[in-house]
Design a protein around this motif. Structure first.
Motif, PDB file in Angstrom:
ATOM      1  N   ASN A 289       0.822  -1.206   0.000  1.00 34.29           N
ATOM      2  CA  ASN A 289       0.000   0.000   0.000  1.00 34.29           C
ATOM      3  C   ASN A 289       0.861   1.262   0.000  1.00 34.29           C
ATOM      4  O   ASN A 289       0.545   2.243  -0.691  1.00 34.29           O
ATOM      5  CB  ASN A 289      -0.931   0.013   1.208  1.00 34.29           C
ATOM      6  CG  ASN A 289      -2.008  -1.060   1.117  1.00 34.29           C
ATOM      7  OD1 ASN A 289      -2.353  -1.516   0.035  1.00 34.29           O
ATOM      8  ND2 ASN A 289      -2.532  -1.482   2.255  1.00 34.29           N
TER       9      ASN A 289
ATOM     10  N   ARG B 125       2.373   1.669  -3.462  1.00 36.59           N
ATOM     11  CA  ARG B 125       1.331   2.105  -4.402  1.00 36.59           C
ATOM     12  C   ARG B 125       1.026   3.582  -4.253  1.00 36.59           C
ATOM     13  O   ARG B 125       0.848   4.306  -5.235  1.00 36.59           O
ATOM     14  CB  ARG B 125       0.057   1.286  -4.169  1.00 36.59           C
ATOM     15  CG  ARG B 125      -1.125   1.666  -5.059  1.00 36.59           C
ATOM     16  CD  ARG B 125      -2.419   1.171  -4.448  1.00 36.59           C
ATOM     17  NE  ARG B 125      -2.680   1.847  -3.169  1.00 36.59           N
ATOM     18  CZ  ARG B 125      -3.547   1.424  -2.268  1.00 36.59           C
ATOM     19  NH1 ARG B 125      -4.215   0.311  -2.459  1.00 36.59           N
ATOM     20  NH2 ARG B 125      -3.737   2.096  -1.140  1.00 36.59           N
ATOM     21  N   ASP B 126       0.986   4.065  -3.000  1.00 32.33           N
ATOM     22  CA  ASP B 126       0.579   5.434  -2.733  1.00 32.33           C
ATOM     23  C   ASP B 126       1.747   6.426  -2.762  1.00 32.33           C
ATOM     24  O   ASP B 126       1.545   7.625  -2.613  1.00 32.33           O
ATOM     25  CB  ASP B 126      -0.112   5.520  -1.367  1.00 32.33           C
ATOM     26  CG  ASP B 126      -1.413   4.722  -1.330  1.00 32.33           C
ATOM     27  OD1 ASP B 126      -1.946   4.411  -2.411  1.00 32.33           O
ATOM     28  OD2 ASP B 126      -1.878   4.399  -0.223  1.00 32.33           O
TER      29      ASP B 126
ATOM     30  N   SER C 201      -0.516   8.370   3.924  1.00 31.34           N
ATOM     31  CA  SER C 201      -1.620   7.440   4.144  1.00 31.34           C
ATOM     32  C   SER C 201      -1.829   7.233   5.642  1.00 31.34           C
ATOM     33  O   SER C 201      -0.871   6.972   6.377  1.00 31.34           O
ATOM     34  CB  SER C 201      -1.316   6.098   3.476  1.00 31.34           C
ATOM     35  OG  SER C 201      -1.225   6.245   2.075  1.00 31.34           O
TER      36      SER C 201
ATOM     37  N   THR D  61       0.069   3.685 -14.842  1.00 28.79           N
ATOM     38  CA  THR D  61      -0.204   4.536 -13.689  1.00 28.79           C
ATOM     39  C   THR D  61       0.150   5.966 -14.094  1.00 28.79           C
ATOM     40  O   THR D  61       0.781   6.197 -15.144  1.00 28.79           O
ATOM     41  CB  THR D  61       0.662   4.143 -12.485  1.00 28.79           C
ATOM     42  OG1 THR D  61       2.045   4.359 -12.818  1.00 28.79           O
ATOM     43  CG2 THR D  61       0.454   2.681 -12.117  1.00 28.79           C
TER      44      THR D  61
ATOM     45  N   ASP E  15     -10.074   5.079 -11.584  1.00 27.18           N
ATOM     46  CA  ASP E  15      -9.660   5.382 -10.218  1.00 27.18           C
ATOM     47  C   ASP E  15      -9.647   4.069  -9.443  1.00 27.18           C
ATOM     48  O   ASP E  15     -10.691   3.535  -9.076  1.00 27.18           O
ATOM     49  CB  ASP E  15     -10.634   6.371  -9.583  1.00 27.18           C
ATOM     50  CG  ASP E  15     -10.145   6.870  -8.226  1.00 27.18           C
ATOM     51  OD1 ASP E  15     -10.566   7.961  -7.815  1.00 27.18           O
ATOM     52  OD2 ASP E  15      -9.336   6.172  -7.580  1.00 27.18           O
ATOM     53  N   CYS E  16      -8.465   3.543  -9.197  1.00 34.35           N
ATOM     54  CA  CYS E  16      -8.333   2.230  -8.559  1.00 34.35           C
ATOM     55  C   CYS E  16      -8.731   2.246  -7.089  1.00 34.35           C
ATOM     56  O   CYS E  16      -8.834   1.185  -6.469  1.00 34.35           O
ATOM     57  CB  CYS E  16      -6.904   1.719  -8.709  1.00 34.35           C
ATOM     58  SG  CYS E  16      -6.427   1.410 -10.423  1.00 34.35           S
ATOM     59  N   SER E  17      -8.951   3.435  -6.534  1.00 36.03           N
ATOM     60  CA  SER E  17      -9.365   3.495  -5.128  1.00 36.03           C
ATOM     61  C   SER E  17     -10.852   3.239  -4.953  1.00 36.03           C
ATOM     62  O   SER E  17     -11.303   2.875  -3.864  1.00 36.03           O
ATOM     63  CB  SER E  17      -9.017   4.867  -4.530  1.00 36.03           C
ATOM     64  OG  SER E  17      -9.844   5.885  -5.074  1.00 36.03           O
TER      65      SER E  17
ATOM     66  N   HIS F 125      -3.710   7.039  -7.771  1.00 31.56           N
ATOM     67  CA  HIS F 125      -4.637   5.908  -7.857  1.00 31.56           C
ATOM     68  C   HIS F 125      -5.151   5.693  -9.284  1.00 31.56           C
ATOM     69  O   HIS F 125      -5.901   4.749  -9.521  1.00 31.56           O
ATOM     70  CB  HIS F 125      -5.844   6.129  -6.931  1.00 31.56           C
ATOM     71  CG  HIS F 125      -5.486   6.231  -5.491  1.00 31.56           C
ATOM     72  ND1 HIS F 125      -4.990   5.180  -4.755  1.00 31.56           N
ATOM     73  CD2 HIS F 125      -5.549   7.289  -4.634  1.00 31.56           C
ATOM     74  CE1 HIS F 125      -4.758   5.580  -3.521  1.00 31.56           C
ATOM     75  NE2 HIS F 125      -5.086   6.839  -3.416  1.00 31.56           N
TER      76      HIS F 125
END
Length: 281
Positions: A34, A37-38, A91, A162, A194-196, A242
């Motif tokens: 995570n 990714r962020d 995050s 991305t 938007d993958c979120s 995201h």
């Protein structure tokens, strides 16, 4: 067979091996996945048990790769005695209490000589892969240095990027010459996911610079002139991390605006992006 070692590279960069800590983050840890990714590798790395970085001046961070190899990500400087720096957009899960860990003062290095090797250099970590942190004096064989002088375009149907990947492609014309040629040769119906939350935005390009011209706007401004992405960025300046960009349909280079919009509207209806996605009309 002649081997080249990480220590050779670090010595050439005038790094003091005895003051370096090597870290190999595991892809089995959800917290790291995570954070990666962020875009919060530094915050994730600097949260360790008390005294973890004592005696070290620099931390060289890798991620686990195939087998017992590791991919180089970033180098940070340990500024003992300073207040840890935490991004205001960090995050929330990285700020939560975790075991006995505390935030340590890790900072990015200005003009870091290793920056050109980020995501390109691979080393053999060794059979003791469970030992995820080791001293810089430990010999690590360099197994691969990815040749990025040219990246081959994978085909329109395989494009899935991305935001950071898109920006890298747009900003490095020589390295991604094949991509620039391919994306400027067509117009297209594209999707931004938007993958979120799974929401989709459908867009189209119909200009003389092709899809490359349209996607360059996203790489430069992030929002690309779209109100929905502008609002997302106001709420969360890291929202673009995201997003994923893909091509739904290739259109002729000489397609008219009317023709492109007609096809775009068909995809909006198919994917229901007006009632459930990011398209407003």
């Amino acid at each position: 067979m002649v081997h080249f070692y990480l220590s050779d590279l670090l010595t050439r960069c005038k790094y003091n091996l005895s003051s370096i800590l090597l870290i190999r983050h595991s892809l089995k840890h959800e917290r790291f996945i995570n954070a990666y990714r962020d875009g919060f590798i530094r915050e994730y790395t600097q949260k360790q048990s008390p005294y973890f970085f004592d005696g070290y001046e620099k931390v060289i961070v890798f991620s686990a790769d195939e087998g017992t190899t590791a991919k180089y990500l970033k180098t940070y400087e340990v500024r003992h005695g300073e207040t840890p720096s935490i991004s205001p957009d960090c995050s929330p899960f990285l700020l939560e209490s975790y075991k006995d860990e505390i935030m340590h003062p890790l900072f990015e290095i200005d003009n870091d000589p290793l920056v050109t090797y980020e995501n390109k250099l691979f080393i053999e970590w060794g059979k003791a892969a469970v030992k995820w942190y080791q001293k810089g004096t430990n010999e690590k064989t360099i197994t691969q240095l990815v040749n990025t002088s040219q990246f081959v375009f994978p085909g329109y149907e395989n494009v899935l990027l991305t935001y950071n990947e898109l920006k890298q492609i747009i900003d490095n014309r020589q390295t991604y010459a094949d991509w620039h040629i391919a994306l400027s040769s067509i117009n297209a119906i594209y999707a931004i996911i938007d993958c979120s939350n799974g929401k989709i935005y459908i867009g189209s390009s119909y200009n003389k610079n092709g899809l490359l011209g349209r996607w360059s706007e996203y790489a430069t401004t992030i929002h690309g002139g779209n109100e929905v992405f502008t609002q997302l960025l106001v709420k969360n300046s890291k929202a673009h991390l995201h997003l994923q960009y893909t091509i739904l349909k290739v259109l002729p280079k000489d397609v008219t605006a009317l023709e492109a919009v007609e096809v775009e509207n068909v995809f909006k209806r198919k994917l229901q992006t007006i009632p459930f996605g990011y398209n407003h009309n």
